[in-house]
Design a protein around this motif. Sequence first.
Motif, short mmCIF file in Angstrom:
data_model
loop_
_atom_site.label_atom_id
_atom_site.label_comp_id
_atom_site.label_asym_id
_atom_site.label_seq_id
_atom_site.Cartn_x
_atom_site.Cartn_y
_atom_site.Cartn_z
N HIS A 1 -52.09 -31.17 -40.97
CA HIS A 1 -53.26 -30.40 -41.39
C HIS A 1 -52.98 -28.89 -41.25
O HIS A 1 -53.28 -28.10 -42.15
N LEU A 2 -52.39 -28.51 -40.12
CA LEU A 2 -52.10 -27.09 -39.88
C LEU A 2 -51.04 -26.59 -40.86
O LEU A 2 -51.10 -25.45 -41.33
N ARG A 3 -50.06 -27.46 -41.16
CA ARG A 3 -49.03 -27.06 -42.13
C ARG A 3 -49.65 -26.84 -43.51
O ARG A 3 -49.29 -25.93 -44.23
N GLU A 4 -50.60 -27.70 -43.84
CA GLU A 4 -51.21 -27.60 -45.16
C GLU A 4 -52.24 -26.47 -45.27
O GLU A 4 -52.28 -25.74 -46.25
N HIS A 5 -53.07 -26.36 -44.24
CA HIS A 5 -54.18 -25.39 -44.33
C HIS A 5 -53.95 -24.14 -43.49
O HIS A 5 -54.77 -23.22 -43.53
N GLY A 6 -52.90 -24.11 -42.70
CA GLY A 6 -52.59 -22.93 -41.91
C GLY A 6 -53.11 -23.02 -40.49
O GLY A 6 -54.07 -23.74 -40.21
N ALA A 7 -52.42 -22.28 -39.60
CA ALA A 7 -52.89 -22.20 -38.20
C ALA A 7 -54.29 -21.57 -38.26
O ALA A 7 -54.56 -20.73 -39.11
N GLN A 8 -55.16 -22.00 -37.40
CA GLN A 8 -56.53 -21.46 -37.42
C GLN A 8 -57.16 -21.55 -36.05
O GLN A 8 -56.64 -22.21 -35.16
N MET A 9 -58.29 -20.89 -35.91
CA MET A 9 -58.96 -20.89 -34.61
C MET A 9 -59.57 -22.27 -34.35
O MET A 9 -59.96 -22.98 -35.28
N GLY A 10 -59.62 -22.63 -33.07
CA GLY A 10 -60.17 -23.93 -32.70
C GLY A 10 -60.73 -23.91 -31.30
O GLY A 10 -60.52 -22.95 -30.54
N VAL A 11 -61.45 -24.97 -30.97
CA VAL A 11 -62.07 -25.09 -29.64
C VAL A 11 -61.74 -26.46 -29.08
O VAL A 11 -61.83 -27.46 -29.80
N ILE A 12 -61.34 -26.50 -27.81
CA ILE A 12 -61.26 -27.78 -27.09
C ILE A 12 -62.46 -27.78 -26.16
O ILE A 12 -62.66 -26.81 -25.42
N SER A 13 -63.24 -28.85 -26.18
CA SER A 13 -64.39 -28.88 -25.28
C SER A 13 -64.61 -30.28 -24.74
O SER A 13 -64.49 -31.27 -25.46
N SER A 14 -64.94 -30.34 -23.45
CA SER A 14 -65.33 -31.62 -22.87
C SER A 14 -66.74 -31.47 -22.30
O SER A 14 -67.12 -32.11 -21.35
N GLU A 15 -67.49 -30.55 -22.90
CA GLU A 15 -68.82 -30.28 -22.36
C GLU A 15 -69.95 -30.89 -23.17
O GLU A 15 -71.12 -30.56 -22.95
N GLY A 16 -69.60 -31.76 -24.10
CA GLY A 16 -70.63 -32.51 -24.82
C GLY A 16 -71.45 -31.73 -25.83
O GLY A 16 -72.52 -32.16 -26.22
N LEU A 17 -70.94 -30.58 -26.26
CA LEU A 17 -71.66 -29.82 -27.29
C LEU A 17 -71.57 -30.53 -28.64
O LEU A 17 -70.62 -31.28 -28.88
N SER A 18 -72.49 -30.28 -29.51
CA SER A 18 -72.47 -30.95 -30.81
C SER A 18 -71.27 -30.44 -31.61
O SER A 18 -70.88 -29.28 -31.50
N PRO A 19 -70.68 -31.33 -32.43
CA PRO A 19 -69.54 -30.91 -33.25
C PRO A 19 -69.88 -29.69 -34.10
O PRO A 19 -69.04 -28.81 -34.26
N THR A 20 -71.07 -29.62 -34.62
CA THR A 20 -71.44 -28.48 -35.47
C THR A 20 -71.37 -27.18 -34.66
O THR A 20 -70.88 -26.16 -35.14
N ALA A 21 -71.84 -27.22 -33.42
CA ALA A 21 -71.82 -26.02 -32.58
C ALA A 21 -70.37 -25.61 -32.28
O ALA A 21 -70.04 -24.42 -32.27
N LEU A 22 -69.50 -26.61 -32.05
CA LEU A 22 -68.10 -26.29 -31.73
C LEU A 22 -67.38 -25.69 -32.94
O LEU A 22 -66.62 -24.72 -32.81
N VAL A 23 -67.63 -26.27 -34.11
CA VAL A 23 -66.99 -25.74 -35.33
C VAL A 23 -67.46 -24.30 -35.55
O VAL A 23 -66.66 -23.41 -35.87
N GLU A 24 -68.73 -24.06 -35.31
CA GLU A 24 -69.29 -22.72 -35.50
C GLU A 24 -68.61 -21.75 -34.53
O GLU A 24 -68.26 -20.62 -34.88
#
Length: 375
Positions: free
Chosen positions: A122-145
Motif C-alpha cells: 500500500h505504501l509503495r503504491e500510494h506513498g509514505a504517509q502520516m499514520g496513527v497507532i492507537s490502543s486507546e479505543g478511539l473510533s477509526p474515523t477519529a484516528l484517520v482524522e
Amino acid sequence: MMTKRAVLALADGTLFEGRAFGAVGETVGEVVFNTSLYGYQEVLTDPSYVGQIVTMSYPEMGNVGANPEDEEGSRVHAVGMVVRALSEQPSNWRAKESLDAYLKRSGVAGIEGIDTRRLVRHLREHGAQMGVISSEGLSPTALVERARTARGMEGLDLATGVSTKEAYTFTQPSPDVFTGVGEVQAPVEPRFDVVAYDYGLKKSMLHFLVDVGCRVTVVPATTTAEEVLARKPHGVFLANGPGDPAAVKGADRTVAALLGKVPVFGICLGHQIMALALGGRTYKMKFGHRGGNQPVKDLTTGKVEITAQNHGFAVDDASLKGLAVVTHINLNDGTVEGLAVPDARAFSVQYHPEASPGPHDARYLFGRFAKLMAG
Ligand SMILES: NC(=O)CC[C@H](N)C(=O)O
C-alpha cells in the motif's frame, strides 16, 4: 505479554487491526517501511527516524531481543513500530530484554499481528504517509482524522532539535562484539582532526572515522563555518539526520562556506545538505529507500555495492548539472546516490557506508575520506 487491541490508521483512510506491544497509548508519525531482515534495534535508535513509525517488512521481529550495545543514538528515536509477528522469547547471548520490554521502557508504541505485506504494498503504491497507532479505543474515523491533519515531513527541521547541544570529542574505535562486548580493535594512531556536524548522527559513523585514524570533534548543527575553521581541522564530516534537508536552518550556507577550504565528506542528510550548499535541490520521494539491500552503482568504477539506506528525500539529479559530478546511482530507480566535487576535495553518499544494520560493502569510503585528508 498483554494482548490489547491496537489500530493503525493511515491518513488515506486505510485501517489495520492488530495487537499493541511496547508502550500502550497513541503515537502519530510518518508511516514508512524498512526491508532489513535484522538490526531492528539499530533502526529504532537511528535519529534519522525521528517522527516516523517504522514498519519492518521481514515477518518476524524481536528474536534476538535488545541489548545496550546496539544503540545508534542514545534512545529509541522512531515514534512507533509495526511488525507482522513479535517474538516473545528472545534468544541471543547479548540480549538483556525483549523487544516488547525495550519499547515499553522507551515509551514507544508498537502494533503487531497485522498484514505487513499488504501495508508495504500500500505504501509503495500510494506513498509514505502520516499514520496513527492507537490502543486507546478511539473510533477509526477519529484516528484517520488525526493522521490526516498531522504535519508531514516536508518543511520540517528535525535535525537541529536532535543535534548535540555541546561539542565533544570522540576517540573510540569500533567495538568488536564477536570477541566480547566492549572490546576494541587494535587502535589506529589518530592522524586527522575531524569536525563532525551532528544532524542526528549514528554512533557507528564516529567509530568508523576513528578506525581510519580520525580524532573526531562532534559539533552542534548550528555551529558556524568560522568556528569550525578556527579549529583548523583536516576534514569536516556531515552526518545523517531526520527531517527535510532543505529545512535545516542555515546548514546549506554554512557548508557552502566550508567547501573548498577543507575536505568534506557527507552521508545521507549530510549528502543532501552538501548538494543544497552547491546550489542543487532536494525533493521528497514517494516512499524512500530503507533497508539493507539497495543496489548502488559506482559510476566511476562500474562496480555495484549492496548498501544500507534510510532516507525519504533525495537530491535532484538535474539540479546538479555543472555543480557536481554524480558518482553513484541507485539501480532500482536511477536516483542520485553519491556526488563529488573533486576540486573542492568533497564527496558525499546518500547511502550508509557504516551500515548498522546492513552490508559493509561501502565501508571503504571512510578510508577514501582519510586519503583525501592525507592530501
Ligand atoms: N538517514 C538520513 O540522514 C535521512 C536524511 C533525510 N532525513 C531523509 O529522509 O531523507
